[in-house]
Design an enzyme around this catalytic site. Structure first.
Site, PDB file in Angstrom:
ATOM      1  N   ARG A  43      -3.567  -1.920  -9.512  1.00  0.00           N
ATOM      2  CA  ARG A  43      -4.065  -3.150 -10.126  1.00  0.00           C
ATOM      3  C   ARG A  43      -5.530  -3.314  -9.751  1.00  0.00           C
ATOM      4  O   ARG A  43      -6.401  -2.928 -10.494  1.00  0.00           O
ATOM      5  CB  ARG A  43      -3.199  -4.351  -9.701  1.00  0.00           C
ATOM      6  N   TRP A  76      -0.665   4.196  -2.086  1.00  0.00           N
ATOM      7  CA  TRP A  76      -1.859   4.742  -1.421  1.00  0.00           C
ATOM      8  C   TRP A  76      -1.463   5.643  -0.250  1.00  0.00           C
ATOM      9  O   TRP A  76      -1.951   6.771  -0.106  1.00  0.00           O
ATOM     10  CB  TRP A  76      -2.682   3.551  -0.932  1.00  0.00           C
ATOM     11  N   GLY A 135       0.800  -1.227   0.000  1.00  0.00           N
ATOM     12  CA  GLY A 135       0.000   0.000   0.000  1.00  0.00           C
ATOM     13  C   GLY A 135       0.831   1.276   0.000  1.00  0.00           C
ATOM     14  O   GLY A 135       0.331   2.354   0.331  1.00  0.00           O
ATOM     15  N   HIS A 181      11.852   0.418   1.765  1.00  0.00           N
ATOM     16  CA  HIS A 181      11.411  -0.956   2.027  1.00  0.00           C
ATOM     17  C   HIS A 181      12.400  -1.661   2.955  1.00  0.00           C
ATOM     18  O   HIS A 181      12.280  -2.857   3.199  1.00  0.00           O
ATOM     19  CB  HIS A 181      11.340  -1.768   0.724  1.00  0.00           C
TER      20      HIS A 181
HETATM   21  P1  A3P Z   1      -3.119  -5.060  -5.768  1.00  0.00           P
HETATM   22  O1  A3P Z   1      -2.035  -5.613  -6.619  1.00  0.00           O
HETATM   23  O2  A3P Z   1      -3.656  -6.069  -4.793  1.00  0.00           O
HETATM   24  O3  A3P Z   1      -4.208  -4.411  -6.551  1.00  0.00           O
HETATM   25  P2  A3P Z   1       2.466  -0.628  -3.384  1.00  0.00           P
HETATM   26  O4  A3P Z   1       1.901   0.737  -3.556  1.00  0.00           O
HETATM   27  O5  A3P Z   1       3.053  -0.869  -2.029  1.00  0.00           O
HETATM   28  O6  A3P Z   1       3.354  -0.981  -4.505  1.00  0.00           O
HETATM   29  O7  A3P Z   1       1.217  -1.618  -3.398  1.00  0.00           O
HETATM   30  C1  A3P Z   1       0.437  -1.755  -4.551  1.00  0.00           C
HETATM   31  C2  A3P Z   1      -0.903  -2.336  -4.152  1.00  0.00           C
HETATM   32  O8  A3P Z   1      -1.717  -1.302  -3.600  1.00  0.00           O
HETATM   33  C3  A3P Z   1      -1.655  -2.870  -5.363  1.00  0.00           C
HETATM   34  O9  A3P Z   1      -2.477  -3.904  -4.851  1.00  0.00           O
HETATM   35  C4  A3P Z   1      -2.449  -1.640  -5.775  1.00  0.00           C
HETATM   36  O10 A3P Z   1      -3.534  -1.906  -6.604  1.00  0.00           O
HETATM   37  C5  A3P Z   1      -2.883  -1.135  -4.411  1.00  0.00           C
HETATM   38  N1  A3P Z   1      -3.266   0.282  -4.408  1.00  0.00           N
HETATM   39  C6  A3P Z   1      -2.725   1.303  -5.113  1.00  0.00           C
HETATM   40  N2  A3P Z   1      -3.378   2.436  -4.849  1.00  0.00           N
HETATM   41  C7  A3P Z   1      -4.365   2.146  -3.966  1.00  0.00           C
HETATM   42  C8  A3P Z   1      -5.378   2.912  -3.340  1.00  0.00           C
HETATM   43  N3  A3P Z   1      -5.513   4.212  -3.580  1.00  0.00           N
HETATM   44  N4  A3P Z   1      -6.211   2.281  -2.490  1.00  0.00           N
HETATM   45  C9  A3P Z   1      -6.091   0.959  -2.240  1.00  0.00           C
HETATM   46  N5  A3P Z   1      -5.148   0.180  -2.814  1.00  0.00           N
HETATM   47  C10 A3P Z   1      -4.288   0.763  -3.665  1.00  0.00           C
END
Ligand code: A3P
Length: 332
Positions: A298, A75, A72, A139
């Site tokens: 995604r 996000w 996340g 990370h």
């Molecule tokens: P999924 O692959 O399960 O969809 P990171 O940002 O740490 O790389 O994590 C990416 C994950 O967070 C992906 O999960 C992505 O779709 C999800 N993500 C990105 N933006 C988001 C948002 N605004 N709210 C919730 N999930 C989000």
């Protein structure tokens, strides 16, 4: 610092090549290297070690966002940026006149006032954090963090996600990011490696436990948050996050619905529809790794693992998670 780097470049390469190594995908040339108990891509590890050696101060940063990959980060970068800048930039997600001027319409959350420590240090080894950067993201596992981060008064926000969704998200991302000269990693291969702890910045469980324990010891320094809690109770979590990083909401803001505006503005549905976040243009982050803005969006759901993992895989991940987290107080 320059001295370290001039003398250290070839020594660093030599050092990394001497570390335990695992092929990441059975038929591939890509490897992960084990350092201080965790696995890294070579470029991330170079950046991590450079930042350990050279990051003397994080004074220019307001908050450190630490995450396990795919938990996340995107996000929470958007949320933190929006919280911090709400007075200058109105986070309005409706179609009214205020909606299109927010900086997050023009730049991915990764490019908006934030810098990824390991990657930046890898690209800029003599100057890992040169100027003011409100959000420093990493990370790196807790125990390997540069001392300057641990000893600064800069708050650390840690975000994690349930094992199964995190694994599935990571598997998708790994293959998207991988050079198309390399064969993709199958779900089975990735699963076997992940369970043994072999994934970028893994073992997953040790990463979470490191920050969990540190957050119990230093609750004022480290805020430990879960993706699922932010999904379930976004208002409560956004308020907690804002208070922790020093941008609490006033009573007036709360009655005006500002918290809810931020939640809606940073929602997956809203952010993933911004043109900038749909961009497929790739940029190279390491010799065999590329990313594009759209790769970070995604599905954004809790429970998507059910569409990919077999019953047996679910059982195995649940059992490892239970075993690793027992007696820690951490659960999902
Ligand atoms: P999924 O692959 O399960 O969809 P990171 O940002 O740490 O790389 O994590 C990416 C994950 O967070 C992906 O999960 C992505 O779709 C999800 N993500 C990105 N933006 C988001 C948002 N605004 N709210 C919730 N999930 C989000």
């Amino acid at each position: 610092n320059n001295m370290f780097f001039r003398k250290g470049q070839s020594q660093l390469d030599g050092f990394i090549l001497s570390l335990p190594k695992e092929p990441y995908g059975s038929t591939s040339d890509e490897s992960l290297y084990q350092y201080e108990g965790f696995w890294y891509y070579k470029s991330d590890l170079q950046g991590a070690i450079i930042s350990q050696k050279t990051l003397v101060s994080v004074e220019p940063c307001d908050v450190v966002l630490a995450t396990f990959p795919k938990s996340g980060t995107t996000w929470f970068k958007a949320l933190i940026f929006t919280i911090m800048n709400r007075n200058q930039h109105n986070p309005c997600s409706s179609t009214s006149s205020c909606s299109n001027s927010h900086p997050l319409h023009f730049a991915s959350p990764h490019d908006c006032a934030s810098r990824w420590l390991e990657h930046y240090a890898y690209k800029n080894p003599t100057n890992p954090v040169p100027d003011h950067v409100p959000i420093l993201s990493t990370h790196m596992p807790y125990h390997s963090l540069p001392v300057s981060i641990k000893s600064s008064c800069c708050p650390i926000v840690y975000v994690c996600r349930n094992t199964k969704d995190n694994f599935v998200s990571l598997w998708h991302f790994t293959n998207k990011m991988r050079s198309n000269k390399l064969p993709p990693i199958s779900l089975g291969e990735a699963f076997e490696l992940f369970c043994r702890g072999v994934s970028p910045f893994g073992p997953f469980w040790d990463h979470l436990l490191g920050y969990w324990k540190a957050s119990l010891e230093s609750p004022n320094k480290i805020l430990f948050l879960k993706y699922e809690d932010m999904k379930r109770e976004p208002g409560v979590c956004v308020k907690k996050l804002a208070e922790f990083i020093g941008y609490p909401f006033s009573h007036e803001e709360e009655t005006q619905g500002v918290v809810q505006h931020i939640v809606e503005f940073c929602s997956f549905e809203n952010l993933s529809n911004f043109e900038v976040n749909k961009m497929e243009t790739t940029k190279s982050i390491a010799p065999t790794l590329t990313v594009s803005n759209n790769m970070f969006f995604r599905k954004g759901q809790v429970g998507d693992y059910k569409n990919f993992l077999t019953k047996e895989m679910i059982g195995i991940l649940d059992a490892i998670t239970e075993d690793k987290f027992k007696d820690s107080g951490l659960n999902f």
